[in-house]
Motif scaffolding. Structure first.
Motif, short mmCIF file in Angstrom:
data_model
loop_
_atom_site.label_atom_id
_atom_site.label_comp_id
_atom_site.label_asym_id
_atom_site.label_seq_id
_atom_site.Cartn_x
_atom_site.Cartn_y
_atom_site.Cartn_z
N ALA A 1 24.76 18.03 -46.34
CA ALA A 1 23.34 17.98 -46.06
C ALA A 1 22.23 18.03 -47.21
N ALA A 2 22.51 19.03 -47.93
CA ALA A 2 21.89 19.54 -49.42
C ALA A 2 22.11 18.24 -50.41
N LEU A 3 23.21 17.71 -50.63
CA LEU A 3 23.46 16.65 -51.26
C LEU A 3 22.68 15.48 -50.87
N GLN A 4 22.75 15.20 -49.54
CA GLN A 4 22.02 13.92 -49.14
C GLN A 4 20.51 14.28 -49.31
N GLY A 5 20.05 15.44 -49.09
CA GLY A 5 18.52 15.67 -49.10
C GLY A 5 18.12 15.31 -50.53
N ALA A 6 19.05 15.94 -51.69
CA ALA A 6 18.55 15.76 -52.91
C ALA A 6 18.78 14.25 -53.45
N ILE A 7 19.60 13.59 -53.09
CA ILE A 7 19.72 12.13 -53.48
C ILE A 7 18.57 11.49 -52.92
N PHE A 8 18.14 11.68 -51.68
CA PHE A 8 17.25 10.74 -50.90
C PHE A 8 15.74 11.03 -51.65
N ALA A 9 15.79 12.31 -51.81
CA ALA A 9 14.29 12.79 -52.59
C ALA A 9 14.19 12.06 -54.05
N GLY A 10 15.30 12.33 -54.68
CA GLY A 10 15.08 11.53 -55.99
C GLY A 10 15.16 10.34 -55.93
N VAL A 11 15.86 9.71 -55.20
CA VAL A 11 15.58 8.27 -55.22
C VAL A 11 14.35 7.80 -54.69
N LYS A 12 13.82 8.32 -53.58
CA LYS A 12 12.55 8.02 -53.34
C LYS A 12 11.18 8.23 -54.35
N ALA A 13 11.47 9.41 -54.85
CA ALA A 13 10.45 9.71 -56.02
C ALA A 13 10.40 8.57 -57.05
N ALA A 14 11.83 8.30 -57.43
CA ALA A 14 11.92 7.37 -58.61
C ALA A 14 11.33 5.88 -58.27
N VAL A 15 11.73 5.53 -56.96
CA VAL A 15 11.17 4.38 -56.57
C VAL A 15 9.55 4.15 -56.29
N ASP A 16 9.22 5.05 -55.72
CA ASP A 16 7.59 5.19 -55.55
C ASP A 16 6.95 5.44 -56.81
N ARG A 17 7.42 6.11 -57.86
CA ARG A 17 6.89 6.33 -59.05
C ARG A 17 6.74 4.82 -59.83
N ALA A 18 7.95 4.12 -59.70
CA ALA A 18 8.10 2.61 -60.56
C ALA A 18 7.16 1.80 -59.77
N GLY A 19 7.15 1.94 -58.44
CA GLY A 19 5.91 1.08 -57.60
C GLY A 19 4.63 1.40 -58.16
N ALA A 20 4.27 2.45 -58.15
CA ALA A 20 3.04 2.79 -58.90
C ALA A 20 2.64 2.39 -60.00
N VAL A 21 3.69 2.52 -60.86
CA VAL A 21 3.48 2.23 -62.37
C VAL A 21 3.37 0.64 -62.32
N THR A 22 4.13 -0.02 -61.45
CA THR A 22 3.99 -1.58 -61.54
C THR A 22 2.72 -1.90 -61.12
N THR A 23 2.29 -1.12 -59.99
CA THR A 23 1.05 -1.69 -59.37
C THR A 23 -0.18 -1.50 -60.43
N ARG A 24 -0.14 -0.40 -61.05
CA ARG A 24 -1.18 -0.33 -62.17
C ARG A 24 -1.05 -1.40 -63.35
N ARG A 25 0.30 -1.54 -63.48
CA ARG A 25 0.36 -2.54 -64.75
C ARG A 25 -0.25 -4.18 -63.93
N VAL A 26 0.07 -4.28 -63.00
CA VAL A 26 -0.45 -5.68 -62.44
C VAL A 26 -1.94 -5.72 -62.23
N THR A 27 -2.43 -4.59 -61.33
CA THR A 27 -3.79 -4.72 -61.03
C THR A 27 -4.84 -3.86 -61.84
N GLY A 28 -4.22 -3.05 -62.60
CA GLY A 28 -5.08 -2.23 -63.57
C GLY A 28 -5.63 -0.91 -62.84
N THR A 29 -5.28 -0.70 -61.55
CA THR A 29 -5.50 0.53 -60.84
C THR A 29 -4.13 1.39 -60.34
N TRP A 30 -4.53 2.68 -60.24
CA TRP A 30 -3.37 3.42 -59.81
C TRP A 30 -3.45 3.26 -58.18
#
Length: 88
Positions: free
Chosen positions: A57-86
Motif C-alpha cells: 500500500a505504501a509503495l503504491q501510494g508513493a508511486i501514484f503520488a509521484g506520477v500524479k505530481a510529475a504529470v500535473d506539473r508537466a501539464g501546467a508548464v506546457t499550458t504556460r508555454r502554450v497560453t502564456g499563463t499558469w
C-alpha cells in the motif's frame, strides 16, 4: 474563474486518467521486482502478512503520488508555454 483555468479543466482530467494508468503499470512492475510475486496483496487476503499488505500500500501510494505530481506539473508548464499563463 480565469479562462486558462477553464480551458485547462479537460486537459487536467485527461492527464489524471493517463497518470493513473501509468502509475498502475509502474506499480505492477515495481511489485514484481520487489515483491517477488505477480500480484500485490489485497488487504483482505488472509494468506498475506500485515507487513506485506502495508508495504504494498505504501509503495503504491508513493508511486501514484509521484506520477500524479510529475504529470500535473508537466501539464501546467506546457499550458504556460502554450497560453502564456499558469493554469492554477
Amino acid at each position: 474563474m480565469k479562462a486558462s483555468k477553464i480551458a485547462y479543466k479537460p486537459v487536467g482530467l485527461a492527464l489524471g486518467a493517463l497518470s493513473g494508468m501509468l502509475a498502475g503499470a509502474l506499480f505492477k512492475q515495481a511489485w514484481k521486482a520487489f515483491g517477488h510475486d505477480e500480484e500485490a496483496p489485497d488487504a483482505t487476503d488472509e494468506n498475506r502478512t500485515w507487513s506485506e499488505v502495508l508495504i504494498a500500500a505504501a509503495l503504491q501510494g508513493a508511486i501514484f503520488a509521484g506520477v500524479k505530481a510529475a504529470v500535473d506539473r508537466a501539464g501546467a508548464v506546457t499550458t504556460r508555454r502554450v497560453t502564456g499563463t499558469w493554469p492554477g
